[in-house]
Design a protein around this motif. Structure first.
Motif, PDB file in Angstrom:
ATOM      1  N   GLU B  87      48.866  41.658 -37.421  1.00 20.24           N
ATOM      2  CA  GLU B  87      48.452  42.040 -36.330  1.00 20.24           C
ATOM      3  C   GLU B  87      48.376  43.111 -35.240  1.00 20.24           C
ATOM      4  O   GLU B  87      46.831  43.912 -35.218  1.00 20.24           O
ATOM      5  CB  GLU B  87      49.879  41.833 -34.495  1.00 20.24           C
ATOM      6  CG  GLU B  87      48.592  41.427 -33.313  1.00 20.24           C
ATOM      7  CD  GLU B  87      49.569  41.530 -32.207  1.00 20.24           C
ATOM      8  OE1 GLU B  87      50.661  41.478 -32.843  1.00 20.24           O
ATOM      9  OE2 GLU B  87      49.224  41.562 -30.841  1.00 20.24           O
ATOM     10  N   ARG B 127      48.071  37.353 -26.868  1.00 21.48           N
ATOM     11  CA  ARG B 127      48.597  38.254 -25.532  1.00 21.48           C
ATOM     12  C   ARG B 127      47.475  37.871 -24.347  1.00 21.48           C
ATOM     13  O   ARG B 127      46.195  37.859 -24.408  1.00 21.48           O
ATOM     14  CB  ARG B 127      48.028  39.777 -26.717  1.00 21.48           C
ATOM     15  CG  ARG B 127      48.717  40.238 -27.503  1.00 21.48           C
ATOM     16  CD  ARG B 127      50.041  40.602 -27.514  1.00 21.48           C
ATOM     17  NE  ARG B 127      50.820  40.966 -28.636  1.00 21.48           N
ATOM     18  CZ  ARG B 127      51.576  40.152 -29.437  1.00 21.48           C
ATOM     19  NH1 ARG B 127      52.924  39.770 -27.735  1.00 21.48           N
ATOM     20  NH2 ARG B 127      52.584  40.818 -30.063  1.00 21.48           N
ATOM     21  N   ASP B 196      53.567  32.849 -25.260  1.00 23.89           N
ATOM     22  CA  ASP B 196      53.460  34.440 -25.935  1.00 23.89           C
ATOM     23  C   ASP B 196      53.683  34.452 -27.276  1.00 23.89           C
ATOM     24  O   ASP B 196      54.331  34.588 -27.932  1.00 23.89           O
ATOM     25  CB  ASP B 196      54.816  35.046 -25.053  1.00 23.89           C
ATOM     26  CG  ASP B 196      54.861  37.092 -25.489  1.00 23.89           C
ATOM     27  OD1 ASP B 196      53.782  37.630 -25.277  1.00 23.89           O
ATOM     28  OD2 ASP B 196      55.869  37.242 -26.303  1.00 23.89           O
ATOM     29  N   SER B 198      55.119  37.363 -29.256  1.00 20.68           N
ATOM     30  CA  SER B 198      55.617  37.791 -30.181  1.00 20.68           C
ATOM     31  C   SER B 198      56.451  36.413 -30.292  1.00 20.68           C
ATOM     32  O   SER B 198      57.387  36.574 -31.110  1.00 20.68           O
ATOM     33  CB  SER B 198      56.298  38.976 -29.531  1.00 20.68           C
ATOM     34  OG  SER B 198      55.247  39.668 -28.659  1.00 20.68           O
ATOM     35  N   THR B 199      57.352  36.382 -28.978  1.00 16.19           N
ATOM     36  CA  THR B 199      57.877  34.811 -29.110  1.00 16.19           C
ATOM     37  C   THR B 199      57.738  34.042 -30.261  1.00 16.19           C
ATOM     38  O   THR B 199      58.292  33.387 -30.829  1.00 16.19           O
ATOM     39  CB  THR B 199      58.119  33.997 -27.204  1.00 16.19           C
ATOM     40  OG1 THR B 199      57.966  34.540 -26.755  1.00 16.19           O
ATOM     41  CG2 THR B 199      59.044  33.011 -27.152  1.00 16.19           C
ATOM     42  N   GLN B 201      55.663  34.577 -32.903  1.00 12.98           N
ATOM     43  CA  GLN B 201      56.296  35.240 -33.578  1.00 12.98           C
ATOM     44  C   GLN B 201      57.389  34.832 -34.381  1.00 12.98           C
ATOM     45  O   GLN B 201      57.853  34.925 -35.714  1.00 12.98           O
ATOM     46  CB  GLN B 201      55.695  36.513 -33.937  1.00 12.98           C
ATOM     47  CG  GLN B 201      53.862  36.841 -34.181  1.00 12.98           C
ATOM     48  CD  GLN B 201      53.753  38.182 -33.290  1.00 12.98           C
ATOM     49  OE1 GLN B 201      54.596  38.703 -32.980  1.00 12.98           O
ATOM     50  NE2 GLN B 201      52.030  38.192 -34.182  1.00 12.98           N
ATOM     51  N   GLN B 202      58.451  35.474 -33.044  1.00  9.74           N
ATOM     52  CA  GLN B 202      59.902  35.375 -33.232  1.00  9.74           C
ATOM     53  C   GLN B 202      60.280  34.068 -33.780  1.00  9.74           C
ATOM     54  O   GLN B 202      61.270  33.660 -35.123  1.00  9.74           O
ATOM     55  CB  GLN B 202      60.796  35.767 -32.583  1.00  9.74           C
ATOM     56  CG  GLN B 202      61.279  36.922 -31.984  1.00  9.74           C
ATOM     57  CD  GLN B 202      61.773  37.566 -30.702  1.00  9.74           C
ATOM     58  OE1 GLN B 202      61.911  36.736 -30.104  1.00  9.74           O
ATOM     59  NE2 GLN B 202      60.929  38.419 -30.015  1.00  9.74           N
ATOM     60  N   PRO B 207      57.286  38.285 -37.803  1.00 13.32           N
ATOM     61  CA  PRO B 207      56.696  39.415 -36.982  1.00 13.32           C
ATOM     62  C   PRO B 207      55.405  39.674 -37.732  1.00 13.32           C
ATOM     63  O   PRO B 207      54.966  39.433 -38.870  1.00 13.32           O
ATOM     64  CB  PRO B 207      57.898  39.787 -37.187  1.00 13.32           C
ATOM     65  CG  PRO B 207      58.223  39.962 -38.779  1.00 13.32           C
ATOM     66  CD  PRO B 207      58.522  38.694 -38.576  1.00 13.32           C
ATOM     67  N   GLU B 208      54.357  39.654 -37.087  1.00 15.54           N
ATOM     68  CA  GLU B 208      53.367  40.706 -36.807  1.00 15.54           C
ATOM     69  C   GLU B 208      52.207  39.482 -37.695  1.00 15.54           C
ATOM     70  O   GLU B 208      51.624  40.175 -37.698  1.00 15.54           O
ATOM     71  CB  GLU B 208      53.438  41.934 -38.273  1.00 15.54           C
ATOM     72  CG  GLU B 208      54.085  43.205 -37.615  1.00 15.54           C
ATOM     73  CD  GLU B 208      52.435  43.667 -36.998  1.00 15.54           C
ATOM     74  OE1 GLU B 208      51.515  44.197 -37.306  1.00 15.54           O
ATOM     75  OE2 GLU B 208      53.067  44.232 -35.392  1.00 15.54           O
TER      76      GLU B 208
END
Ligand SMILES: Nc1ncnc2c1ncn2[C@@H]1O[C@H](COP(=O)(O)OP(=O)(O)OP(=O)(O)O)[C@@H](O)[C@H]1O
Ligand SMILES: [Mg+2]
Lengths: 221, 387
Positions: B87, B127, B196, B198-199, B201-202, B207-208
């Protein structure tokens, strides 16, 4: 020096061509002072303009120092008008928006190269010669008729012209001023300038070495 | 003292006439410059508004597909080597191209499939701030998600799952609250869960990771191909695709504004030039005497021609230089009045000033060509008649 043979010139008038010069021949030698006289409308101005290359003749031959001017290219005529010939008209010879000094230097202002200070000094000298040094920065509109004539003469001097053509230079001047101008011309002639002058005044014609009398487009004397 | 002295002094002799002529042409230049500047800014702001209707560039991992068949049975296409994008690396690379001022939105996305009960459904991580920049047409019966635990459902997805605004949804043992359901958009957004980035990705322990990036670029005055090429240079291992139909549609509105300004400018310019030409033409006769004097002093036709052109050129030069400055000032005021100065300010450029000081003299000279030719073709003998 300048020679015109069998010059013919006619102008269109009311549909038909009217012959103004009918085979006129004139020869000028170096240092000549010639007066052209004749009645009004006889063709004096036309002859003078043909001689000074400002009017192209319909027939005949004009030569200057061996060069044929009748068939000369515009460029050659421009060169001669710029350096060798000077014309003084009866009324207007100055650009009203240039001052006296600029008018005197006008022949040299034809390019982007600025007029040299040397020439400028020379122009001031010539103006002094005709008695106008103190009026160099004036506009022509503020000058008298005689003064304007003298600016035109000064211009001929700066160019160191070979021949000065003058069409009734005193025509619009009073007697006194006219005599001043004639005196100046006589002086320049004394220094070797060739002069051709059209005049109505018999007294002024007598100042010339020779007189050419024209009548109805023909030289009679 | 040279040939320029003659037209300069002549213009000074008639200050009223000169000033009037200058004023006419000046007005022409001012309006052209002001129109140009304003249309640039208006076009820019219009484009910014139009950006809300979608991205025009997509950055994807480059893929190779292999058609697999065995014994005459087609077994589908196999995607080889699909690697997600990183990302921050990718967005930074896009933002740092030379034409970066043209990039208005960079919206990264991660797509992942989930099973909710018996239903297979895609979740898209976005995002929010960027996404809403290109999807301002989104409307929901609830609210846009605010925290990482809130999600948005597409209209079809909500129907399939039998859920509505305010309900809860569990994905991989994590509970999410549906803050709103989107009204139907007719796009892919209808059948997905939006959450979201980031959420997500977790949630998938990547991640990223980003599946692809949508970019909204402003392309008035620069072809989209350039932007695409620059992104491609920065990200050699991706495939960068321009969505031409979006671009074309958007550009045509912007071009309309600019074409309108251009045609108005042309009319003004032609009128002003005609005024210059006419005024010169009427001056030819009254200057016959001057021409006769010049010709008798050995000035050739080209010299006389040049004097006329110089006079016109001087007007053009003054009008061009003063007009640019005044036009720039007026465009600033006009944009302030339209309250568009926040969007973009007109650019003051010395190059443009020099351009005006060069092009407008050319135009006035062009307008003066015919009168100049007329004046120069006066023979000394003709001019003498008026002496
Ligand atoms: N450009 C011209 N077009 C038509 N006719 C002309 C032109 N120039 C001169 N003429 C005619 O030619 C004749 C001679 O004119 P010119 O000017 O040579 O006479 P002039 O002897 O100088 O007269 P003046 O003493 O009155 O000055 C006149 O009838 C005049 O009308
Ligand atoms: Mg006469």
């Amino acid at each position: 020096m300048l020679s015109a043979e069998h010059i013919e010139k006619s102008f269109p008038s009311e549909g038909a061509d009217v012959a103004v010069l009918k085979g006129v021949s004139v020869h000028l030698d170096e240092g000549d002072y010639v007066a052209i006289v004749g009645r009004s409308g006889s063709g004096k101005t036309t002859l003078l303009n043909v001689l000074s290359t400002l009017v192209r003749p319909d027939g005949g031959l004009l030569t200057y120092r061996g060069a044929n001017l009748t068939s000369a290219a515009e460029k050659q005529l421009n060169t001669i008008r710029k350096s060798d010939f000077s014309v003084i008209f009866q009324f207007h010879h100055l650009l009203p928006y240039l001052n006296v000094l600029e008018n005197t230097l006008l022949p040299f202002m034809g390019s982007f190269r600025p007029v040299s200070t040397e020439l400028e000094h020379r122009a001031l000298n010539c103006l002094e010669r005709v008695g106008l040094a103190d009026k160099a920065r004036r506009l022509p509109g503020n000058l008298s008729g005689g003064e304007q004539q003298r600016v035109a003469i000064a211009r001929a001097l700066v160019k160191s012209s070979k021949i000065l053509f003058a069409d009734e230079p005193t025509g619009s001047l009073d007697r006194n001023t006219g005599e001043q101008i004639m005196g100046l011309l006589a002086e320049l002639h004394g220094e070797g300038l060739t002069i051709v002058m059209v005049t109505h005044e018999p007294a002024y014609a007598k100042l010339a070495q020779r007189t050419i009398e024209i009548e109805d487009g023909v030289i009679v004397h | 003292m040279n040939i320029v002295t003659i037209p300069l002094k002549n213009m000074r002799r008639k200050p009223t006439k000169t000033l009037l002529l200058l004023l006419v042409f000046l007005l022409g230049v001012i309006s052209i410059v002001a129109l140009y500047q304003v249309s640039l800014v208006v076009g820019h702001s219009l484009e910014k508004k139009l950006t809300a209707f979608g991205a025009n560039i997509v950055v994807k991992p480059s893929t190779e597909t292999l058609s697999v068949s065995y014994g005459g049975f087609h077994m589908g296409d196999m995607l080889l080597d699909i690697k997600d994008l990183r990302e921050s690396e990718t967005t930074t690379a896009i933002r740092s191209i030379e034409l970066n001022d043209r990039i208005s939105v960079v919206a990264p996305k991660l797509v992942n499939m989930f099973k909710v009960g018996e239903v297979a459904i895609a979740a898209v991580g976005v995002r929010w701030e960027e996404e809403l920049g290109i999807k301002s047409y989104w409307a929901t019966d609830g609210a846009m998600p605010e925290g990482p635990e809130q999600i948005l459902l597409g209209a079809l997805a909500a129907r399939k799952l039998g859920l509505e605004t305010g309900d809860a949804l569990t994905l991989k043992d994590r509970r999410f609250e549906i803050s709103g359901v989107l009204y139907e958009t007719g796009s892919d957004d209808d059948s997905v869960i939006l959450m979201d980035l980031s959420t997500l990705q977790q949630l998938v322990a990547q991640p990223e990771a980003v599946s692809f990036v949508e970019v909204a670029a402003l392309c008035a005055g620069c072809p989209i191909e350039d932007i695409v090429a620059q992104i491609q240079t920065n990200l050699p291992k991706t495939s960068v695709i321009a969505l031409q139909h979006v671009v074309n549609q958007r550009m045509s509105s912007v071009r309309f504004v600019q074409k309108l300004a251009l045609s108005i400018s042309l009319v003004i310019l032609v009128t002003a030039s005609a005024m210059v030409g006419l005024s010169m033409l009427s001056a030819v006769n009254e200057r016959k005497k001057d021409i006769g004097i010049l010709r008798s002093l050995g000035y050739g036709k080209t010299r006389v021609f040049l004097i006329f052109c110089l006079e016109a050129g001087i007007i053009g030069l003054l009008a061009g230089a003063i007009g640019y400055l005044a036009g720039y000032g007026i465009s600033l005021k006009a944009l302030e009045y339209l309250s568009l100065t926040e969007v973009a300010r007109p650019l003051f450029s010395v190059t443009q000033l020099a351009f005006c000081a060069l092009v407008f003299p050319l135009i006035t000279v062009l307008a003066a060509l015919y009168p100049a030719w007329k004046g120069s073709s006066i023979e000394p003998s003709q001019a003498l008649v008026s002496l």
